[in-house]
Design a protein around this motif. Structure first.
Motif, PDB file in Angstrom:
ATOM      1  N   UNK A 153      15.560  -7.385  14.296  1.00 58.27           N
ATOM      2  CA  UNK A 153      15.300  -8.535  13.427  1.00 58.27           C
ATOM      3  C   UNK A 153      15.516  -8.168  11.957  1.00 58.27           C
ATOM      4  N   UNK A 154      16.217  -9.053  11.234  1.00 53.71           N
ATOM      5  CA  UNK A 154      16.461  -8.865   9.803  1.00 53.71           C
ATOM      6  C   UNK A 154      15.666  -9.912   9.036  1.00 53.71           C
ATOM      7  N   UNK A 155      14.837  -9.457   8.098  1.00 57.83           N
ATOM      8  CA  UNK A 155      14.032 -10.372   7.289  1.00 57.83           C
ATOM      9  C   UNK A 155      14.434 -10.258   5.826  1.00 57.83           C
ATOM     10  N   UNK A 156      14.400 -11.388   5.132  1.00 61.73           N
ATOM     11  CA  UNK A 156      14.805 -11.403   3.725  1.00 61.73           C
ATOM     12  C   UNK A 156      13.595 -11.593   2.818  1.00 61.73           C
ATOM     13  N   UNK A 157      13.628 -10.931   1.674  1.00 60.61           N
ATOM     14  CA  UNK A 157      12.571 -11.002   0.666  1.00 60.61           C
ATOM     15  C   UNK A 157      13.227 -11.217  -0.691  1.00 60.61           C
ATOM     16  N   UNK A 158      12.592 -12.015  -1.551  1.00 61.75           N
ATOM     17  CA  UNK A 158      13.101 -12.178  -2.912  1.00 61.75           C
ATOM     18  C   UNK A 158      12.843 -10.907  -3.707  1.00 61.75           C
ATOM     19  N   UNK A 159      13.736 -10.604  -4.621  1.00 62.53           N
ATOM     20  CA  UNK A 159      13.665  -9.452  -5.533  1.00 62.53           C
ATOM     21  C   UNK A 159      13.964  -8.132  -4.823  1.00 62.53           C
ATOM     22  N   UNK A 160      14.497  -7.201  -5.597  1.00 59.03           N
ATOM     23  CA  UNK A 160      14.786  -5.858  -5.099  1.00 59.03           C
ATOM     24  C   UNK A 160      14.145  -4.829  -6.005  1.00 59.03           C
ATOM     25  N   UNK A 161      13.912  -3.641  -5.466  1.00 55.71           N
ATOM     26  CA  UNK A 161      13.331  -2.549  -6.250  1.00 55.71           C
ATOM     27  C   UNK A 161      14.379  -1.978  -7.197  1.00 55.71           C
ATOM     28  N   UNK A 162      13.979  -1.735  -8.459  1.00 53.45           N
ATOM     29  CA  UNK A 162      14.922  -1.201  -9.434  1.00 53.45           C
ATOM     30  C   UNK A 162      15.006   0.324  -9.347  1.00 53.45           C
ATOM     31  N   UNK A 163      15.667   0.927 -10.322  1.00 50.72           N
ATOM     32  CA  UNK A 163      15.877   2.380 -10.285  1.00 50.72           C
ATOM     33  C   UNK A 163      14.579   3.173 -10.372  1.00 50.72           C
ATOM     34  N   UNK A 164      13.527   2.542 -10.913  1.00 53.30           N
ATOM     35  CA  UNK A 164      12.223   3.215 -10.950  1.00 53.30           C
ATOM     36  C   UNK A 164      11.359   2.822  -9.753  1.00 53.30           C
ATOM     37  N   UNK A 165      11.998   2.221  -8.730  1.00 56.89           N
ATOM     38  CA  UNK A 165      11.346   1.825  -7.478  1.00 56.89           C
ATOM     39  C   UNK A 165      10.279   0.751  -7.684  1.00 56.89           C
ATOM     40  N   UNK A 166      10.476  -0.081  -8.721  1.00 61.93           N
ATOM     41  CA  UNK A 166       9.484  -1.099  -9.042  1.00 61.93           C
ATOM     42  C   UNK A 166      10.084  -2.495  -9.026  1.00 61.93           C
ATOM     43  N   UNK A 167       9.279  -3.466  -8.597  1.00 66.21           N
ATOM     44  CA  UNK A 167       9.572  -4.886  -8.804  1.00 66.21           C
ATOM     45  C   UNK A 167       8.520  -5.375  -9.778  1.00 66.21           C
ATOM     46  N   UNK A 168       8.962  -5.964 -10.902  1.00 65.84           N
ATOM     47  CA  UNK A 168       8.037  -6.325 -11.971  1.00 65.84           C
ATOM     48  C   UNK A 168       8.027  -7.836 -12.171  1.00 65.84           C
TER      49      UNK A 168
END
Length: 428
Positions: A153-168
């Protein structure tokens, strides 16, 4: 957990052929205009990784000072930060998940992005040059998390983690606390998803929904970047199905599952249909010349024997100058950007006269039928069921509008959005 990658590096595992599916950007007809290179291409295959790189929520921290925030982020864990006020931030830490693979999509070319997506111009006929116009696609637009074990199963989420591994999510971002206590939010322009029923055998369009950062499903906001979220769509899932559409506000992606792709027509099949059509030797009723569709790799430049069509009636001809109408005359329904109007010598219908192009992106076909119908007004050719499906599938456009487009070039379709092609000769 985000291993740096270089353009051109291939994520296809050598010993593990499990294919979760493919994402295909609508509007490119098989490849980007400048060619597919590295992570910037018109389609992206998701394979099971040699080593799982998925993450899942773990600890939650409520921070009151910048020093607290710095201490949490210095751990090197993935995290999502929700800024509630100048003095308070909720940080959700994520830990490694051995059971999932994560793939990230966005405009950024930084290493955490697996599939670089830029704005799609509508058939090259509308708007500004995408390289000049400001992009509405987020740098870290969304992430897809695939289960490493069946049914994958493939699930989608809004936003991706940036180079510092953070979603802000800053103070002005749309965010909230759910009844169960966990924080969630939406990205500025949103990630919209539509799951069709019965794709591709008997496809029926579903409702467009918005996906949150934590993967919940909501009704659409009043406008694309409105401050208030829509109502929770209870019982609905962010799990992608064969034929699901993902809109990133500037480009629309089609998801095909590994199983769905095995049943879909291939480029070889489309080439066989092209050869079969040419073998029937369709004729130009005016010049009496034999027409021929160019081979698929060369299907972006006009050739001498290229078929042309009168879109008002569907009669197919070769290129000629017969029946031109005076400038300034305009038919109802023809707006800005319409092509030169011509009168068909066979039935006297008046309307646009355009070259025909075979649609050569197999993933957008809903069947393997003969190329009998053309999209209006661009002239891309597909099977009847494929033309009807896309002409009846409105995609997000602007802040709150929807319109159907040609899946091969992104040109906005007329009403109706297709015409049945009438060839002169043995084929008809």
């Amino acid at each position: 957990m985000n291993s740096p990658k270089k353009d051109g590096e291939d994520d296809v595992p050598v010993k593990d052929p499990v294919k979760y599916g493919e994402l295909v950007i609508l509007g490119y007809n098989g490849s980007l205009p400048t060619g597919d290179r590295g992570r910037r291409k018109s389609r992206f295959a998701l394979y099971r990784r040699a080593k799982a790189n998925g993450v899942k929520p773990s600890a939650v921290h409520i921070l009151n000072t910048p020093q607290d925030s710095k201490a949490v982020h210095s751990r090197g864990q993935h995290s999502i930060s929700f800024t509630l006020s100048r003095n308070q931030t909720v940080v959700v830490e994520y830990c490694h998940d051995n059971n999932t693979d994560m793939f990230q999509i966005g405009r950024s070319t930084e290493s955490p992005i697996d599939f670089v997506v830029t704005d799609t111009s509508g058939g090259g006929k509308e708007g500004e040059d995408p390289s000049i116009a400001p992009s509405t696609i987020s740098r870290f637009a969304c992430r897809i998390v695939c289960e490493r074990n069946p049914p994958y199963t493939a699930r989608i989420y809004a936003a991706g983690f940036d180079s510092s591994k953070n979603i802000f999510l800053g103070e002005k971002a749309t965010k909230w606390k759910n009844p169960d206590g966990h924080m969630d939010g939406l990205t500025t322009n949103g990630v919209l998803v539509m799951h069709p029923e019965g794709f591709p055998e008997d496809p029926k369009q579903g409702l467009w929904r918005e996906i949150s950062v934590c993967g919940d499903v909501y009704a659409l906001r009043e406008t694309r970047s409105g401050p208030s979220r829509g109502k929770l769509a209870e019982g609905e899932s962010s799990a992608l199905r064969d034929g699901s559409l993902v809109d990133l506000c500037g480009a629309t992606l089609l998801w095909r599952t590994g199983e769905g792709l095995m049943r879909a027509p291939t480029l070889r099949h489309l080439e066989a249909l092209r050869q079969e059509l040419n073998a029937s030797r369709p004729q130009c009723p005016v010049g009496l010349s034999t027409l021929a569709f160019p081979s698929l790799p060369r299907s972006h430049s006009l050739e001498e024997r290229q078929p042309w069509v009168y879109l008002a009636c569907g009669h197919v001809h070769g290129r000629h100058d017969w029946g031109q109408r005076s400038e300034g005359e305009e038919l109802p329904g023809e707006g800005e950007g319409s092509t030169t109007r011509r009168e068909c010598p066979l039935c006297r219908s008046v309307g646009p006269y355009v070259p025909l192009w075979l649609g050569c992106e197999p993933a957008v076909y809903v069947d393997a039928g003969a190329p009998t119908h053309g999209f209006v007004p661009c002239g891309h050719v597909s099977s009847e069921r494929t033309a009807r499906y896309w002409a009846e599938t409105p995609l997000p456009h602007g802040t709150h509008a929807f319109r159907p487009i040609c899946p091969f070039c992104s040109t906005a379709l007329s009403t109706p959005g297709w015409t049945r092609l009438i060839f002169q000769g043995p084929i008809d």
